[in-house]
Design a protein around this motif. Structure first.
Motif, PDB file in Angstrom:
ATOM      1  N   ALA A 109      -6.576  84.138  47.280  1.00  0.00           N
ATOM      2  CA  ALA A 109      -7.702  83.415  47.850  1.00  0.00           C
ATOM      3  C   ALA A 109      -7.206  82.462  48.920  1.00  0.00           C
ATOM      4  CB  ALA A 109      -8.464  82.644  46.766  1.00  0.00           C
ATOM      5  N   VAL A 110      -8.080  82.224  49.893  1.00  0.00           N
ATOM      6  CA  VAL A 110      -7.738  81.341  51.003  1.00  0.00           C
ATOM      7  C   VAL A 110      -8.886  80.360  51.216  1.00  0.00           C
ATOM      8  CG1 VAL A 110      -8.733  82.876  52.759  1.00  0.00           C
ATOM      9  CG2 VAL A 110      -6.915  81.280  53.391  1.00  0.00           C
ATOM     10  N   ILE A 111      -8.553  79.154  51.668  1.00  0.00           N
ATOM     11  CA  ILE A 111      -9.573  78.178  52.057  1.00  0.00           C
ATOM     12  C   ILE A 111     -10.079  78.613  53.424  1.00  0.00           C
ATOM     13  CG2 ILE A 111     -10.085  75.748  52.522  1.00  0.00           C
ATOM     14  CD1 ILE A 111      -7.564  75.112  50.751  1.00  0.00           C
ATOM     15  N   GLU A 112     -11.228  79.249  53.448  1.00  0.00           N
ATOM     16  CA  GLU A 112     -11.700  79.854  54.694  1.00  0.00           C
ATOM     17  C   GLU A 112     -12.261  78.824  55.661  1.00  0.00           C
ATOM     18  OE1 GLU A 112     -13.560  84.039  55.394  1.00  0.00           O
ATOM     19  OE2 GLU A 112     -15.187  82.693  54.791  1.00  0.00           O
ATOM     20  N   SER A 113     -13.024  77.859  55.151  1.00  0.00           N
ATOM     21  CA  SER A 113     -13.609  76.873  56.057  1.00  0.00           C
ATOM     22  C   SER A 113     -13.974  75.600  55.314  1.00  0.00           C
ATOM     23  CB  SER A 113     -14.849  77.436  56.763  1.00  0.00           C
ATOM     24  OG  SER A 113     -15.879  77.690  55.834  1.00  0.00           O
ATOM     25  N   VAL A 114     -13.936  74.502  56.046  1.00  0.00           N
ATOM     26  CA  VAL A 114     -14.451  73.211  55.590  1.00  0.00           C
ATOM     27  C   VAL A 114     -15.427  72.747  56.666  1.00  0.00           C
ATOM     28  CG1 VAL A 114     -13.924  70.852  54.897  1.00  0.00           C
ATOM     29  CG2 VAL A 114     -12.260  72.687  54.447  1.00  0.00           C
ATOM     30  N   SER A 115     -16.649  72.467  56.288  1.00  0.00           N
ATOM     31  CA  SER A 115     -17.677  72.130  57.271  1.00  0.00           C
ATOM     32  C   SER A 115     -17.461  70.725  57.831  1.00  0.00           C
ATOM     33  CB  SER A 115     -19.060  72.202  56.621  1.00  0.00           C
ATOM     34  OG  SER A 115     -19.270  71.088  55.768  1.00  0.00           O
ATOM     35  N   ASP A 116     -18.187  70.415  58.897  1.00  0.00           N
ATOM     36  CA  ASP A 116     -18.310  69.021  59.311  1.00  0.00           C
ATOM     37  C   ASP A 116     -19.060  68.259  58.222  1.00  0.00           C
ATOM     38  OD1 ASP A 116     -17.086  69.621  61.754  1.00  0.00           O
ATOM     39  OD2 ASP A 116     -19.002  70.098  62.712  1.00  0.00           O
ATOM     40  N   ARG A 117     -19.043  66.956  58.313  1.00  0.00           N
ATOM     41  CA  ARG A 117     -19.759  66.151  57.312  1.00  0.00           C
ATOM     42  C   ARG A 117     -21.254  66.426  57.409  1.00  0.00           C
ATOM     43  NH1 ARG A 117     -17.645  61.505  58.400  1.00  0.00           N
ATOM     44  NH2 ARG A 117     -19.300  60.743  59.789  1.00  0.00           N
TER      45      ARG A 117
ATOM     46  N   GLU B  21      -7.953  74.504  56.395  1.00  0.00           N
ATOM     47  CA  GLU B  21      -8.494  75.833  56.658  1.00  0.00           C
ATOM     48  C   GLU B  21      -7.364  76.831  56.883  1.00  0.00           C
ATOM     49  OE1 GLU B  21     -12.824  74.781  58.664  1.00  0.00           O
ATOM     50  OE2 GLU B  21     -11.140  75.290  59.968  1.00  0.00           O
ATOM     51  N   GLY B  22      -7.474  77.976  56.242  1.00  0.00           N
ATOM     52  CA  GLY B  22      -6.467  79.016  56.370  1.00  0.00           C
ATOM     53  C   GLY B  22      -5.327  78.904  55.376  1.00  0.00           C
ATOM     54  N   ARG B  23      -5.298  77.815  54.594  1.00  0.00           N
ATOM     55  CA  ARG B  23      -4.226  77.659  53.616  1.00  0.00           C
ATOM     56  C   ARG B  23      -4.634  78.331  52.302  1.00  0.00           C
ATOM     57  NH1 ARG B  23      -1.970  71.596  53.695  1.00  0.00           N
ATOM     58  NH2 ARG B  23      -0.282  72.645  52.562  1.00  0.00           N
ATOM     59  N   PRO B  24      -3.667  78.760  51.497  1.00  0.00           N
ATOM     60  CA  PRO B  24      -4.003  79.521  50.287  1.00  0.00           C
ATOM     61  C   PRO B  24      -4.643  78.656  49.205  1.00  0.00           C
ATOM     62  CG  PRO B  24      -1.643  79.118  50.409  1.00  0.00           C
ATOM     63  CD  PRO B  24      -2.213  78.655  51.710  1.00  0.00           C
ATOM     64  N   ALA B  25      -5.636  79.223  48.538  1.00  0.00           N
ATOM     65  CA  ALA B  25      -6.250  78.589  47.367  1.00  0.00           C
ATOM     66  C   ALA B  25      -5.747  79.225  46.074  1.00  0.00           C
ATOM     67  CB  ALA B  25      -7.771  78.696  47.437  1.00  0.00           C
TER      68      ALA B  25
ATOM     69  N   GLY C 113      -7.560  77.742  32.030  1.00  0.00           N
ATOM     70  CA  GLY C 113      -7.052  77.683  33.393  1.00  0.00           C
ATOM     71  C   GLY C 113      -6.465  79.008  33.840  1.00  0.00           C
ATOM     72  N   GLN C 114      -6.128  79.056  35.107  1.00  0.00           N
ATOM     73  CA  GLN C 114      -5.665  80.297  35.709  1.00  0.00           C
ATOM     74  C   GLN C 114      -4.377  80.061  36.472  1.00  0.00           C
ATOM     75  OE1 GLN C 114      -5.401  83.574  35.787  1.00  0.00           O
ATOM     76  NE2 GLN C 114      -7.549  83.959  36.280  1.00  0.00           N
ATOM     77  N   ARG C 115      -3.397  80.905  36.233  1.00  0.00           N
ATOM     78  CA  ARG C 115      -2.194  80.834  37.057  1.00  0.00           C
ATOM     79  C   ARG C 115      -2.512  81.299  38.472  1.00  0.00           C
ATOM     80  NH1 ARG C 115       1.862  84.634  34.123  1.00  0.00           N
ATOM     81  NH2 ARG C 115      -0.071  85.842  34.039  1.00  0.00           N
ATOM     82  N   GLY C 116      -1.834  80.720  39.432  1.00  0.00           N
ATOM     83  CA  GLY C 116      -2.005  81.170  40.808  1.00  0.00           C
ATOM     84  C   GLY C 116      -2.680  80.163  41.709  1.00  0.00           C
ATOM     85  N   ARG C 117      -3.417  79.168  41.135  1.00  0.00           N
ATOM     86  CA  ARG C 117      -4.034  78.158  41.996  1.00  0.00           C
ATOM     87  C   ARG C 117      -2.943  77.378  42.707  1.00  0.00           C
ATOM     88  NH1 ARG C 117      -8.887  73.986  40.587  1.00  0.00           N
ATOM     89  NH2 ARG C 117     -10.057  75.909  40.935  1.00  0.00           N
ATOM     90  N   THR C 118      -3.145  77.102  43.981  1.00  0.00           N
ATOM     91  CA  THR C 118      -2.111  76.483  44.789  1.00  0.00           C
ATOM     92  C   THR C 118      -2.361  74.991  44.992  1.00  0.00           C
ATOM     93  OG1 THR C 118      -3.304  76.914  46.844  1.00  0.00           O
ATOM     94  CG2 THR C 118      -1.796  78.636  46.068  1.00  0.00           C
ATOM     95  N   SER C 119      -1.297  74.290  45.377  1.00  0.00           N
ATOM     96  CA  SER C 119      -1.420  72.858  45.600  1.00  0.00           C
ATOM     97  C   SER C 119      -2.338  72.514  46.780  1.00  0.00           C
ATOM     98  CB  SER C 119      -0.046  72.227  45.790  1.00  0.00           C
ATOM     99  OG  SER C 119       0.661  72.844  46.839  1.00  0.00           O
ATOM    100  N   PRO C 120      -2.412  73.319  47.887  1.00  0.00           N
ATOM    101  CA  PRO C 120      -3.339  72.944  48.960  1.00  0.00           C
ATOM    102  C   PRO C 120      -4.781  72.797  48.496  1.00  0.00           C
ATOM    103  CG  PRO C 120      -1.792  74.565  49.776  1.00  0.00           C
ATOM    104  CD  PRO C 120      -1.553  74.453  48.292  1.00  0.00           C
TER     105      PRO C 120
END
Length: 302
Positions: A117-125, A16-20, A71-78
């Protein structure tokens, strides 16, 4: 008492919070041909989207950022790592669930679109009828000419498909998303009436239901009841994925109603490989279970 996260969830939430995507660039500047194609597909005749001084429909915000087949340039490894970790956890299937958009300024032909873009949230299972997995939300900030133009939130469910047992009852169909803008439509369906919105300012009919008129911008509306007659304007045959409660292959049509608007629904009454553009259809209401009724269109025998 605080509930401790399990180890897989904690690993996922670390993203969460890492760049997408970082400094992504739209493959094309905003342009009139793409605006025209979009409006033709949506049946949107608003004059603001054509001719000198035209602007792009606000809902095209994501379209200018899409990667296409190459595909698109800019997608990040996280982001790639997060999806890979979910695969390792058995969440090998994915389905888009919803999106939210906020518009800050119109996009005009010639605008160069950039985004982060940023990974804003990952829910609980979560356990759903499709299976058990995690909701992943990304937030994209879109700019035009260096100025903020809008925000696009996109949410997917990455999940491990549920396995059906022979003794288990058949899963129910997914529920439609009902909100303040479309509640009247679904109330009509429950009463076996197909209601179409009508602008009380200019008389334009519209579907799907919207909070305002896409022709004149008027906020006031009433409804007319559709006759139920229509033709297949376009269609697709769904073969995969085999979601619970669905039996592929089946035909989903874009139906041109006699009143002039179009809507998406199942086309029934003939095998999926016999559906063709131009076939006449007639509305009927199908009870899926004790709570859900859906409008479908049956092919009329000639």
């Amino acid at each position: 008492m605080a509930v401790q996260e399990d180890e897989p969830t904690a690993r996922l939430k670390a993203y969460e919070g890492r760049p997408a995507a970082v400094t992504g660039v739209g493959k094309d500047p905003v342009n009139l041909p793409m605006i025209r194609h979009w409006c033709e597909a949506m049946g949107d005749t608003n004059p603001a989207y054509a001719g000198p001084g035209a602007v792009a429909p606000p809902t095209m915000l994501q379209a200018w950022t899409m990667a296409g087949l190459s595909g698109q340039r800019g997608r990040t490894s996280p982001y790639t790592e997060l999806l890979g970790l979910l695969d390792e956890l058995g969440c090998t299937s994915i389905v888009a669930t919803d999106c939210e958009q906020e518009y800050l300024r119109p996009l005009r032909p010639g605008d160069e679109v950039t985004f982060d873009a940023v990974i804003e949230s990952v829910s609980d299972r979560k356990t759903t009828r499709l299976g058990t997995g995690y909701f992943v939300t990304t937030r994209m900030n879109v700019r035009a000419g260096g100025e903020p133009a809008g925000t696009h939130r996109f949410r997917v469910l990455k999940y491990a498909p549920a396995r059906e047992r022979p003794d288990e009852p058949r899963p129910r169909r997914p529920r439609p998303v009902v909100n303040r803008d479309n509640a009247g439509f679904w109330q009509g369906v429950a009463e076996h009436r197909l209601l179409i919105q009508r602008c009380t300012d200019c008389g334009t009919l519209r579907h799907p239901w919207l909070p305002g008129c896409n022709a004149c911008g008027g906020p006031d509306w009433d409804t007319v009841e559709a006759s139920g007659e229509g033709t297949v304007y376009s269609y697709v045959v769904v073969h995969h994925p085999p979601f619970p409660a669905f039996d592929p292959p089946y035909a989903v049509g874009l139906v041109q109603l006699a009143e002039g608007v179009r809507m998406v629904s199942d086309v029934v009454g003939v095998p999926h490989d016999k559906v063709r553009i131009g076939l006449p259809v007639r509305l009927e209401f199908r009870s899926c279970d004790e709570e859900l009724t859906l409008p479908v269109f049956r092919v009329v025998e000639r």
